[in-house]
Structure formats: structure tokens, C-alpha cells
Write a protein that holds these residues in place. Structure first.
Motif, mmCIF file in Angstrom:
data_model
loop_
_atom_site.group_PDB
_atom_site.id
_atom_site.type_symbol
_atom_site.label_atom_id
_atom_site.label_comp_id
_atom_site.label_asym_id
_atom_site.label_seq_id
_atom_site.Cartn_x
_atom_site.Cartn_y
_atom_site.Cartn_z
ATOM 1 N N ASN A 94 -6.429 28.693 -19.905
ATOM 2 C CA ASN A 94 -5.982 27.432 -20.497
ATOM 3 C C ASN A 94 -6.074 27.470 -22.015
ATOM 4 N N ARG A 95 -7.106 28.117 -22.529
ATOM 5 C CA ARG A 95 -7.295 28.200 -23.983
ATOM 6 C C ARG A 95 -6.326 29.203 -24.614
ATOM 7 N N ILE A 96 -6.063 30.296 -23.922
ATOM 8 C CA ILE A 96 -5.238 31.357 -24.494
ATOM 9 C C ILE A 96 -3.744 31.056 -24.349
ATOM 10 N N ASP A 97 -3.334 30.592 -23.179
ATOM 11 C CA ASP A 97 -1.912 30.388 -22.891
ATOM 12 C C ASP A 97 -1.745 29.076 -22.149
ATOM 13 N N GLU A 98 -1.783 27.996 -22.896
ATOM 14 C CA GLU A 98 -1.754 26.662 -22.303
ATOM 15 C C GLU A 98 -0.489 26.393 -21.490
ATOM 16 N N PRO A 99 0.696 26.877 -21.914
ATOM 17 C CA PRO A 99 1.889 26.638 -21.089
ATOM 18 C C PRO A 99 1.785 27.233 -19.685
ATOM 19 N N VAL A 100 1.246 28.437 -19.564
ATOM 20 C CA VAL A 100 1.067 29.043 -18.239
ATOM 21 C C VAL A 100 0.075 28.230 -17.421
ATOM 22 N N SER A 101 -1.038 27.868 -18.048
ATOM 23 C CA SER A 101 -2.069 27.090 -17.361
ATOM 24 C C SER A 101 -1.495 25.763 -16.859
ATOM 25 N N ARG A 102 -0.733 25.080 -17.722
ATOM 26 C CA ARG A 102 -0.150 23.789 -17.349
ATOM 27 C C ARG A 102 0.856 23.947 -16.219
ATOM 28 N N HIS A 103 1.681 24.991 -16.281
ATOM 29 C CA HIS A 103 2.691 25.208 -15.239
ATOM 30 C C HIS A 103 2.035 25.464 -13.882
ATOM 31 N N MET A 104 0.996 26.283 -13.881
ATOM 32 C CA MET A 104 0.322 26.576 -12.620
ATOM 33 C C MET A 104 -0.308 25.316 -12.046
ATOM 34 N N GLU A 105 -0.853 24.498 -12.921
ATOM 35 C CA GLU A 105 -1.464 23.239 -12.448
ATOM 36 C C GLU A 105 -0.394 22.290 -11.914
ATOM 37 N N GLU A 106 0.738 22.210 -12.598
ATOM 38 C CA GLU A 106 1.820 21.334 -12.142
ATOM 39 C C GLU A 106 2.358 21.763 -10.775
ATOM 40 N N GLN A 107 2.335 23.076 -10.536
ATOM 41 C CA GLN A 107 2.824 23.592 -9.249
ATOM 42 C C GLN A 107 1.757 23.494 -8.154
ATOM 43 N N GLY A 108 0.551 23.090 -8.518
ATOM 44 C CA GLY A 108 -0.511 22.932 -7.527
ATOM 45 C C GLY A 108 -1.178 24.237 -7.129
ATOM 46 N N LEU A 109 -1.054 25.262 -7.965
ATOM 47 C CA LEU A 109 -1.662 26.555 -7.654
ATOM 48 C C LEU A 109 -3.093 26.604 -8.175
ATOM 49 N N GLU A 110 -4.027 26.855 -7.292
ATOM 50 C CA GLU A 110 -5.429 26.985 -7.672
ATOM 51 C C GLU A 110 -5.747 28.445 -7.966
ATOM 52 N N PHE A 111 -6.573 28.676 -8.992
ATOM 53 C CA PHE A 111 -6.933 30.046 -9.355
ATOM 54 C C PHE A 111 -7.646 30.772 -8.212
ATOM 55 N N LEU A 112 -8.391 30.040 -7.407
ATOM 56 C CA LEU A 112 -9.085 30.665 -6.282
ATOM 57 C C LEU A 112 -8.111 31.315 -5.299
ATOM 58 N N GLN A 113 -6.875 30.828 -5.269
ATOM 59 C CA GLN A 113 -5.910 31.332 -4.305
ATOM 60 C C GLN A 113 -5.501 32.774 -4.594
ATOM 61 N N PHE A 114 -5.634 33.222 -5.836
ATOM 62 C CA PHE A 114 -5.272 34.613 -6.141
ATOM 63 C C PHE A 114 -6.412 35.368 -6.820
ATOM 64 N N ALA A 115 -7.207 34.682 -7.646
ATOM 65 C CA ALA A 115 -8.216 35.388 -8.439
ATOM 66 C C ALA A 115 -9.469 35.728 -7.641
ATOM 67 N N PHE A 116 -9.683 35.041 -6.521
ATOM 68 C CA PHE A 116 -10.863 35.362 -5.715
ATOM 69 C C PHE A 116 -10.828 36.824 -5.295
ATOM 70 N N ARG A 117 -9.679 37.303 -4.842
ATOM 71 C CA ARG A 117 -9.563 38.703 -4.425
ATOM 72 C C ARG A 117 -9.762 39.645 -5.613
ATOM 73 N N TRP A 118 -9.310 39.236 -6.791
ATOM 74 C CA TRP A 118 -9.480 40.083 -7.969
ATOM 75 C C TRP A 118 -10.958 40.339 -8.246
ATOM 76 N N PHE A 119 -11.748 39.268 -8.213
ATOM 77 C CA PHE A 119 -13.183 39.417 -8.470
ATOM 78 C C PHE A 119 -13.890 40.092 -7.297
ATOM 79 N N ASN A 120 -13.426 39.810 -6.099
ATOM 80 C CA ASN A 120 -14.076 40.368 -4.914
ATOM 81 C C ASN A 120 -13.899 41.886 -4.838
ATOM 82 N N CYS A 121 -12.715 42.369 -5.237
ATOM 83 C CA CYS A 121 -12.395 43.801 -5.138
ATOM 84 C C CYS A 121 -12.227 44.467 -6.502
#
Length: 442
Positions: A323-350
Motif C-alpha cells: 500500500n505504501r509503495i504502490d497505492e494504485p495496485v493496493s487500491r485495485h486489489m482491495e476494490e476487487q475484494g482480493l485478500e493478501f492471504l489468498q495468494f501470499a500465504f503460500r508464498w510465506f509458507n513455501c
């Protein structure tokens, strides 16, 4: 030098660095455009040093990548512009130029230029051949990539599995390997009648997951390789009851297995056959994998305990940083209802093993292990840089397309150059924000 002069000099170097990064990226999609300008207020720590081993923009000879070398170059231009014009031109050549690669390294693997540069190889040789390895210096070197044939010893040292003192090293490794063999005999090589129901279920889950591990690399489909993984994972899980086995840990064992097998098998991993090795060598490789996996996970225990709170905490930090680095991307993902846990959980897990080609994983892990105890926090910056590689593309996708895109990222043709770009951005953002957490506030 007065404090004001130092700050002025630092501001000048960073501004020049950012200009040069912009120049290098000209014509490419630049994620995080908001960061390619200098903050008005200085960072809280003028040296921009990492809390782990003192990386800074003025010490990039031991720094991250060719991108980061530009900051060193900019500083030198202030005093000798004429002399450095040629250097500047050379630095901006493709990553494969101006390197002196030994024949042994070519046989082992194709690496980025910085890991195989003859000068860096000499530095590694000097550090590793001393009677006592200075770990801080080794971390600085390893951050930008380790020559393949030096990687097994370097990783053992960085993880604290092998001691810095060379006189004690062989004896300690022998003792730790014997300890692993005893654990396998005590916990794994027993009939199911001596296991609890939970242990039987855990072993069954591990035996199901092992064939699914790195499915696109045929080496991991060898039955003997899967048995080695099974022994390592089950023994680790039994000895760490607070978490037990969690899906994803099977991925984390694979870089260690490949690196320690590379001491005995040469050439392309796709042509390796573990059956070419003696049982003693296989057992030693397993033991080294077990202990290094244990050391790695010791630094992120709450990532794999119940509900995995450590990962959830880092996903939240990733969302704040993006959100701090690229606010347009952050805002778009929020508007689309995409939660970071939906994709980033696997990134941290693996730790991104499932997101990039496997031949790049060991290079990425050089940086992971060089970070030491600071790795969990630095992962946030790496993953932000990784995500924002596709800044423009992400803003054009709806929810369903975002989910599909982030589950199947177009990294299959990535080379070391793309990975170095990710690490360079992460280094830059970490240097800007890590000592000034208030700048991450929404």
C-alpha cells in the motif's frame, strides 16, 4: 565530517542511485513508482545499515546485485568522473558480461555474474579457507550469490550447523550426523504398532506429500529421493511436537537436498540418480538436510504452529508495505475484494519455491540464509518486490483473473536477471523503510 555534511552526501548518493536505477529500468514496467523519489525527511539511521550485518549503499562491493553496484559507482563519480565513465558503461552491460567463470562452475550450474565473478570467488575462498570464518563477512558475500561448488560449506556455516572454527568442524559434523542416524532408528525405523495414531496419520500425510514435491523436476520423482525426504520430514516433525508436520515444510527441505547432493553428483539435476551414491553418502546428505532445515525453521517457529500466526503477521505487513509503495495496485486489489492471504500465504509458507523455476531457488536462498535472524522481516520486502513485478498487469484484472494470475505467475522463463531485479528492489525498499517504520503507516 559534520553531521549535516554526511546527510547531504548521503542524500546525494541516494538520489543518484535512484536516477541510475530509473535509467536502467527505462522502457520497462517500474513497480513502486512512488518510491523512485527521495523522501523529504532523512531516515532515522543515517548509515542505512541492516541490523544483521551492516549493508549500506557505501558498501555495495559486498551488496546485493548489479543494480546496487550503481550506487557505489555514483559515489565514485563525485571524485573521479572521467575515470569512472568506462566503469559505468561496463556495469550497465548484460549480466553475463565481464565475468571470469571457472570450468568447474560451468559444469556445476549456470549462475548470475556476481556469484561467479573471479574476484568474488577469491573473496569466498579467502573467507572459507581461514582457520576461523568471520560469519559477518561471509553473510555480506553470500547475499549476492554463492558460487555453486562453495554453496554446501557456505550454507552449513551461515545456518550455524557447522562451526566457524575449522579445527572443530569435522568432529562436530560427524557427531551431528550420528545423532540424526540415532533419531531415524528411534523414530522412523520402527513398526507402526509402536506409533501413536497421530504419528501414523502424520507419516501417512508425509508419504502422500513427498511425491507431490517439486513435481516438475523429475529428480524428485525417484523413489529413493522421496524416501530420504520422508525420513527427514518425519524425524523433524517428531522432534518438534509444537508444530509437527505442516504441508509446505516438504518444499523447504528440497533446496538443502539438492545443494548437499551437489557435492557428490555433477551436471544437470535432471540427469542425477541418487542410486549412484553409496548408502553412507546418502545418509550424510540426509543428516545435513535435517539439521539445516531445523536451523532454518528455528528462526520462524510460529510460522508452523497452530493457525500459523507468524505467517499471518507477515502477510499483514506485506499488505501495508504494498500500500505504501504502490497505492494504485493496493487500491485495485482491495476494490476487487482480493485478500493478501489468498495468494501470499503460500508464498510465506513455501518461501516462493512453488512460484519460481527451481533452478533459481538456490540463488534466492543464498540471500535468505545470508539474512540470518532478520529473514522473516526481509521476506516482506522480497515478496512485495516480487508481487509488484506485475504492477501494471494486476491493475487490469478483475477478481477472478487476479486469483488465477497470482496462482500461476508467468515466471517459467525467468533467469537470474529477473531474480536479481526482485532482490535489488527489495534491498532498496528495505534500506528506505526498515529503520523508519512510521513511513509504512497508511
Amino acid at each position: 565530517m559534520k553531521s549535516s555534511d554526511r546527510n547531504s552526501s548521503l542524500d546525494s548518493r541516494i538520489n543518484q542511485t535512484l536516477k541510475n536505477v530509473q535509467g536502467l529500468l527505462k522502457g520497462r514496467s517500474i513497480p513502486g513508482k512512488v518510491l523512485l523519489t527521495r523522501r523529504a525527511d532523512p531516515p532515522e539511521d543515517p548509515s542505512l545499515r541492516s541490523p544483521t550485518f551492516g549493508r549500506s549503499f557505501s558498501e555495495i562491493d559486498a551488496g546485493t546485485s548489479d543494480l546496487m553496484d550503481i550506487s557505489k559507482e555514483a559515489e565514485a563519480q563525485d571524485t573521479s568522473k572521467q575515470q569512472n565513465n568506462n566503469t559505468s558503461a561496463n556495469k550497465l552491460k548484460p549480466i553475463s558480461s565481464n565475468v571470469d567463470i571457472t570450468s568447474k562452475e560451468v559444469q556445476k550450474s549456470v549462475m548470475g555474474a556476481r556469484a561467479t565473478d573471479s574476484a568474488r570467488v577469491m573473496k569466498f575462498t579467502k573467507e572459507l579457507s581461514g582457520s576461523t570464518v568471520i560469519l559477518e563477512k561471509l553473510r555480506e558475500l553470500a547475499w549476492s550469490g554463492v558460487p555453486p561448488y562453495m554453496r554446501p560449506n557456505t550454507w552449513r556455516l551461515l545456518l550455524g550447523y557447522a562451526p566457524p572454527n575449522s579445527d572443530r568442524r569435522e568432529g562436530i559434523l560427524r557427531r551431528k550426523r550420528l545423532e540424526y542416524f540415532d533419531c531415524v532408528a528411534q523414530f522412523y525405523d520402527i513398526p507402526d504398532t509402536e506409533r501413536s495414531d497421530d504419528e501414523i496419520n502424520m507419516l501417512r500425510q508425509i508419504s502422500v506429500d513427498c511425491p507431490r514435491t517439486v513435481p516438475d523436476v523429475t529428480f524428485f520423482q525417484q523413489e529413493q529421493v522421496q524416501k530420504s525426504l520422508e525420513r527427514i520430514l518425519y524425524t523433524w516433525a517428531i522432534r518438534h511436537p509444537a508444530s509437527g508436520y505442516v504441508q509446505g515444510i516438504n518444499d523447504l527441505a528440497t533446496p538443502f537436498l539438492v545443494v548437499f547432493l551437489s557435492e557428490h553428483l555433477e551436471g544437470d539435476i535432471l540427469k542425477w540418480s541418487i542410486s549412484d551414491l553409496s548408502p553412507d553418502k546418502i545418509s550424510n546428505v540426509e543428516a545435513d538436510c535435517y539439521w539445516c532445515l531445523s536451523k532454518l525453521l528455528d528462526g520462524m517457529q510460529d510460522h508452523y504452529t497452530f493457525a500459523q500466526p507468524g505467517i499471518q503477521r507477515l502477510v499483514f505487513k506485506l499488505k501495508e508495505l504494498v500500500n505504501r509503495i504502490d497505492e494504485p495496485v493496493s487500491r485495485h486489489m482491495e476494490e476487487q475484494g482480493l485478500e493478501f492471504l489468498q495468494f501470499a500465504f503460500r508464498w510465506f509458507n513455501c518461501l516462493l519455491i512453488r512460484e519460481i523455476p527451481f533452478h533459481l531457488v538456490t540463488r534466492l536462498w543464498d540471500t535468505y540464509l545470508a539474512e540470518g535472524d532478520a529473514l522473516p522481516d526481509f521476506l516482506v520486502y522480497i515478496f512485495a518486490s516480487f508481487l509488484l513485478t506485475w504492477s501494471e498487469e494486476l491493475q487490469k484484472l478483475d477478481f477472478q483473473e487476479l486469483v488465477m494470475f497470482l496462482q500461476h505467475l508467468p515466471t517459467e522463463n525467468w533467469t537470474h536477471q529477473e531474480l536479481e531485479m526482485v532482490l535489488s528492489r527489495a534491498f532498496m525498499w528495505h534500506s528506505m523503510f526498515n529503520n523508519s517504520p512510521s513511513h509504512l503507516a497508511s
